[in-house]
Design a protein around this motif. Structure first.
Motif, PDB file in Angstrom:
ATOM      1  N   ASN A  92       0.817  -1.208   0.000  1.00  0.00           N
ATOM      2  CA  ASN A  92       0.000   0.000   0.000  1.00  0.00           C
ATOM      3  C   ASN A  92       0.855   1.264   0.000  1.00  0.00           C
ATOM      4  OD1 ASN A  92      -2.763   1.139   0.238  1.00  0.00           O
ATOM      5  ND2 ASN A  92      -2.039   1.878   2.217  1.00  0.00           N
ATOM      6  N   ALA A  93       2.059   1.175   0.585  1.00  0.00           N
ATOM      7  CA  ALA A  93       2.938   2.339   0.694  1.00  0.00           C
ATOM      8  C   ALA A  93       3.884   2.507  -0.494  1.00  0.00           C
ATOM      9  CB  ALA A  93       3.756   2.249   1.979  1.00  0.00           C
ATOM     10  N   LEU A  94       3.963   1.511  -1.375  1.00  0.00           N
ATOM     11  CA  LEU A  94       4.940   1.562  -2.468  1.00  0.00           C
ATOM     12  C   LEU A  94       4.838   2.813  -3.340  1.00  0.00           C
ATOM     13  CD1 LEU A  94       5.456  -2.045  -3.884  1.00  0.00           C
ATOM     14  CD2 LEU A  94       7.065  -0.596  -2.630  1.00  0.00           C
ATOM     15  N   PRO A  95       3.645   3.332  -3.624  1.00  0.00           N
ATOM     16  CA  PRO A  95       3.604   4.554  -4.437  1.00  0.00           C
ATOM     17  C   PRO A  95       4.386   5.713  -3.818  1.00  0.00           C
ATOM     18  CG  PRO A  95       1.437   3.526  -4.406  1.00  0.00           C
ATOM     19  CD  PRO A  95       2.286   2.781  -3.418  1.00  0.00           C
ATOM     20  N   LEU A  96       4.458   5.764  -2.497  1.00  0.00           N
ATOM     21  CA  LEU A  96       5.224   6.809  -1.828  1.00  0.00           C
ATOM     22  C   LEU A  96       6.679   6.412  -1.617  1.00  0.00           C
ATOM     23  CD1 LEU A  96       2.662   8.034   0.857  1.00  0.00           C
ATOM     24  CD2 LEU A  96       3.563   9.364  -1.046  1.00  0.00           C
ATOM     25  N   LEU A  97       6.939   5.124  -1.487  1.00  0.00           N
ATOM     26  CA  LEU A  97       8.309   4.672  -1.253  1.00  0.00           C
ATOM     27  C   LEU A  97       9.144   4.694  -2.524  1.00  0.00           C
ATOM     28  CD1 LEU A  97       7.539   1.697   1.164  1.00  0.00           C
ATOM     29  CD2 LEU A  97       8.619   3.876   1.761  1.00  0.00           C
ATOM     30  N   GLY A  98       8.511   4.496  -3.671  1.00  0.00           N
ATOM     31  CA  GLY A  98       9.226   4.587  -4.936  1.00  0.00           C
ATOM     32  C   GLY A  98       9.879   3.289  -5.365  1.00  0.00           C
ATOM     33  N   ASP A  99      10.814   3.387  -6.310  1.00  0.00           N
ATOM     34  CA  ASP A  99      11.429   2.215  -6.941  1.00  0.00           C
ATOM     35  C   ASP A  99      12.749   1.807  -6.294  1.00  0.00           C
ATOM     36  OD1 ASP A  99       9.347   2.179  -8.812  1.00  0.00           O
ATOM     37  OD2 ASP A  99      10.415   3.583 -10.133  1.00  0.00           O
ATOM     38  N   ALA A 100      13.300   2.629  -5.424  1.00  0.00           N
ATOM     39  CA  ALA A 100      14.593   2.334  -4.810  1.00  0.00           C
ATOM     40  C   ALA A 100      14.404   1.533  -3.521  1.00  0.00           C
ATOM     41  CB  ALA A 100      15.342   3.635  -4.519  1.00  0.00           C
ATOM     42  N   PRO A 101      15.463   0.867  -3.033  1.00  0.00           N
ATOM     43  CA  PRO A 101      15.365   0.184  -1.742  1.00  0.00           C
ATOM     44  C   PRO A 101      14.981   1.148  -0.630  1.00  0.00           C
ATOM     45  CG  PRO A 101      17.328  -0.535  -2.914  1.00  0.00           C
ATOM     46  CD  PRO A 101      16.772   0.627  -3.684  1.00  0.00           C
ATOM     47  N   PHE A 102      14.281   0.643   0.353  1.00  0.00           N
ATOM     48  CA  PHE A 102      13.787   1.476   1.453  1.00  0.00           C
ATOM     49  C   PHE A 102      13.988   0.741   2.768  1.00  0.00           C
ATOM     50  CE2 PHE A 102      10.390  -0.837  -0.638  1.00  0.00           C
ATOM     51  CZ  PHE A 102       9.847  -1.589   0.390  1.00  0.00           C
ATOM     52  N   LEU A 103      14.037   1.498   3.841  1.00  0.00           N
ATOM     53  CA  LEU A 103      14.234   0.959   5.187  1.00  0.00           C
ATOM     54  C   LEU A 103      12.873   0.775   5.840  1.00  0.00           C
ATOM     55  CD1 LEU A 103      17.036   2.337   7.484  1.00  0.00           C
ATOM     56  CD2 LEU A 103      14.955   1.379   8.447  1.00  0.00           C
ATOM     57  N   VAL A 104      12.690  -0.333   6.539  1.00  0.00           N
ATOM     58  CA  VAL A 104      11.438  -0.626   7.242  1.00  0.00           C
ATOM     59  C   VAL A 104      11.740  -0.823   8.725  1.00  0.00           C
ATOM     60  CG1 VAL A 104       9.581  -2.306   7.553  1.00  0.00           C
ATOM     61  CG2 VAL A 104      10.279  -1.636   5.255  1.00  0.00           C
ATOM     62  N   VAL A 105      10.929  -0.203   9.579  1.00  0.00           N
ATOM     63  CA  VAL A 105      11.118  -0.305  11.027  1.00  0.00           C
ATOM     64  C   VAL A 105       9.760  -0.542  11.681  1.00  0.00           C
ATOM     65  CG1 VAL A 105      12.088   0.763  13.086  1.00  0.00           C
ATOM     66  CG2 VAL A 105      12.942   1.433  10.836  1.00  0.00           C
ATOM     67  N   ASN A 106       9.690  -1.500  12.579  1.00  0.00           N
ATOM     68  CA  ASN A 106       8.475  -1.679  13.378  1.00  0.00           C
ATOM     69  C   ASN A 106       8.357  -0.531  14.375  1.00  0.00           C
ATOM     70  OD1 ASN A 106       8.111  -4.067  12.035  1.00  0.00           O
ATOM     71  ND2 ASN A 106       8.308  -5.378  13.832  1.00  0.00           N
ATOM     72  N   GLY A 107       7.185   0.052  14.452  1.00  0.00           N
ATOM     73  CA  GLY A 107       6.992   1.188  15.340  1.00  0.00           C
ATOM     74  C   GLY A 107       6.944   0.840  16.806  1.00  0.00           C
ATOM     75  N   ASP A 108       6.909  -0.456  17.138  1.00  0.00           N
ATOM     76  CA  ASP A 108       6.787  -0.861  18.538  1.00  0.00           C
ATOM     77  C   ASP A 108       8.046  -1.535  19.066  1.00  0.00           C
ATOM     78  OD1 ASP A 108       6.592  -3.165  17.072  1.00  0.00           O
ATOM     79  OD2 ASP A 108       4.715  -3.841  17.962  1.00  0.00           O
ATOM     80  N   VAL A 109       9.205  -1.211  18.478  1.00  0.00           N
ATOM     81  CA  VAL A 109      10.470  -1.672  19.030  1.00  0.00           C
ATOM     82  C   VAL A 109      11.321  -0.455  19.388  1.00  0.00           C
ATOM     83  CG1 VAL A 109      10.418  -3.818  17.707  1.00  0.00           C
ATOM     84  CG2 VAL A 109      11.682  -1.851  16.814  1.00  0.00           C
ATOM     85  N   TRP A 110      12.285  -0.678  20.272  1.00  0.00           N
ATOM     86  CA  TRP A 110      13.271   0.358  20.610  1.00  0.00           C
ATOM     87  C   TRP A 110      14.655  -0.255  20.475  1.00  0.00           C
ATOM     88  CZ3 TRP A 110      17.515   1.044  23.544  1.00  0.00           C
ATOM     89  CH2 TRP A 110      17.990   2.358  23.680  1.00  0.00           C
ATOM     90  N   THR A 111      15.605   0.505  19.950  1.00  0.00           N
ATOM     91  CA  THR A 111      16.953  -0.006  19.778  1.00  0.00           C
ATOM     92  C   THR A 111      17.964   1.129  19.770  1.00  0.00           C
ATOM     93  OG1 THR A 111      18.380  -1.351  18.342  1.00  0.00           O
ATOM     94  CG2 THR A 111      16.776   0.078  17.264  1.00  0.00           C
ATOM     95  N   ASP A 112      19.204   0.784  20.103  1.00  0.00           N
ATOM     96  CA  ASP A 112      20.285   1.750  19.973  1.00  0.00           C
ATOM     97  C   ASP A 112      21.044   1.557  18.661  1.00  0.00           C
ATOM     98  OD1 ASP A 112      21.682  -0.589  20.430  1.00  0.00           O
ATOM     99  OD2 ASP A 112      22.821   0.148  22.153  1.00  0.00           O
TER     100      ASP A 112
END
Length: 237
Positions: A92-112
């Motif tokens: 659903n988000a691909l039209p905004l993400l475009g054709d290049a590789p993209f980073l994905v992060v779960n919104g319910d994790v925390w990390t350093d």
């Protein structure tokens, strides 16, 4: 590089905290969980971030604005009353993400984790961040081989997927064939998970990974959120 932060889940295990607040907007260390990601994404050079929303999605715009406070441009996508799951959310988000590789992060994790350590372009279809197995998930998810390849087949020790990765849009090229005839696949917009697509790509040797040995928390329960908040509020952070 652009990024997508998964923020559409209902957070049912976090109730009663999530009855009135979506999980990524819960506070830890004095700021929303999602704000920690936005800071790290901006520091890594990301300039556009897509945030998919569903449950209590109307709260995100007032809380985050347009992203300028982090030097980012935010795009909020409302998936409607039913979240589209991880695979459907990316599709659903691909039209905004475009054709290049993209980073994905779960919104319910925390990390350093320093997001700048991730490759801009994965060698295959995906590059995953893996962590030591937490107490609530002792069996782990995937095997990380010495050459950096990740797969799901074998008896070797497994690590846990951190909910962070870099993906090529091509991982979704044949999603219907991989997912099969399910109710979610027939829905409009489609609802399906990412895991079957990852396992399919692993079978072709097209998933790599890295082992993050630093701090990481799956903020899945009120107790784990309280523990994280106490750690971040302590003088030693």
């Amino acid at each position: 590089m652009k990024a997508l932060i998964f923020s559409a889940g209902k957070g049912e295990r976090m109730r009663p905290l999530t009855l009135h607040t979506p999980k990524p907007l819960l506070l830890a260390g004095g700021k929303p969980l999602i704000a920690w990601h936005l800071e790290k994404l901006a520091a890594a050079g990301v300039r556009e971030v897509v945030v998919n929303t569903s449950w209590l999605g109307e709260q995100f715009a007032p809380a985050l604005g347009d992203g300028t406070r982090w030097g980012l441009r935010l795009h909020l996508i409302d998936e409607g009353p039913m979240p589209l799951e991880t695979g459907g959310g990316i599709l659903n988000a691909l039209p905004l993400l475009g054709d290049a590789p993209f980073l994905v992060v779960n919104g319910d994790v925390w990390t350093d984790l320093d997001f700048g350590t991730l490759p801009d372009v994965p060698a295959g279809d995906a590059h995953l961040v893996l962590v030591d197995n937490p107490a609530q998930h002792p069996r782990g998810d995937f095997i990380l081989h010495p050459d950096g390849r990740v797969d799901d087949d074998g008896d070797a020790a497994r690590l846990t997927y951190a909910g962070i990765g870099v993906y090529r849009p091509a991982i979704l090229d044949r999603w219907r064939a991989v997912i099969g005839a399910t109710a979610g696949a027939a829905a409009q917009p489609p609802q399906f998970g990412l895991a079957p697509l990852l396992r399919h790509a692993m079978g072709q040797g097209r998933v790599s990974g890295q082992h993050h040995r630093g701090r990481w928390t799956d903020v899945g329960t009120p107790e784990r959120l309280a523990q994280l908040d106490a750690q971040l509020q302590s003088p030693h952070g």
